[in-house]
Scaffold this active site. Structure first.
Site, PDB file in Angstrom:
ATOM      1  CB  SER A 136      -1.120   0.321   1.475  1.00 40.38           C
ATOM      2  OG  SER A 136      -0.057   0.217   2.322  1.00 40.38           O
ATOM      3  CE  LYS A 166      -2.855   2.451   4.766  1.00 42.59           C
ATOM      4  NZ  LYS A 166      -2.461   1.638   3.887  1.00 42.59           N
TER       5      LYS A 166
END
Length: 182
Positions: free
Chosen positions: A40, A89
């Site tokens: 990711s 993230k």
């Protein structure tokens, strides 16, 4: 006059106990190691990269746009019976910002972000969302293969500040990719 000598077993147990207490204290309040389990954050972070997450700076300053953070995801996105694992993230939206994704571009307050670090432009659209006070909008650098704020099917797809564990600051493994993170 001679000093009373301590039993070496007791001395060893005291040393081990102190070492454990220090290690746990450092991990809880200062820094910890984490590994990357998914793609990711590609190309910035690859599967099995090992990172140091520091936990002190956010006690003195607010998280900034572009920071790579480790956080506990909203409980609403974790299926019942599954363990709630930490996510990593990049912060894209700060409290009060309006974030949207249109035509392959992330806009913050109407301005396109310069995102030289992403895998490829987003192939999805995100209606404008205003980030509430004390929360952040996060996206993975692999925009199209990241389970992040844009993909969370909840009314408030944000990360509250109190759920941020720390900031990723350095990669220590593999050795050929050793260094700081942007």
């Amino acid at each position: 006059m001679s000093q009373k000598q301590q039993n070496p077993w007791i001395e060893g147990l005291q040393t081990i106990g102190l070492s454990i207490a220090l290690a746990l204290g450092i991990r809880q309040f200062v820094a910890e190691a984490r590994y990357i389990p998914s793609e990711s954050m590609k190309p910035t972070l690859l599967i099995n990269d090992r990172l140091v997450i520091e936990k002190i700076s956010y006690r003195f300053q607010e998280p900034q746009r572009g920071d790579i953070v480790v956080f506990w995801p909203p409980s609403e996105i974790v299926p019942d019976g599954q363990r709630r694992d930490a996510f990593i993230k990049r912060i894209v939206g700060l409290p009060g910002d309006t974030v949207e994704v249109t035509d392959g571009t992330v806009l913050v307050n109407g301005d396109a972000l310069d995102e030289s670090y992403i895998q490829s432009p987003p192939t999805y659209e995100q209606d404008p969302l205003t980030i509430p006070t004390g929360s952040y909008f996060v996206l993975g650098d692999n925009r199209n293969a990241s389970y992040d704020s844009h993909a969370w099917d909840i009314s408030q797809p944000f990360v509250p500040e109190d759920q941020i564990i720390g900031k990723a600051v350095v990669r220590f493994w593999p050795p050929k990719r050793l260094g700081g993170l942007d």
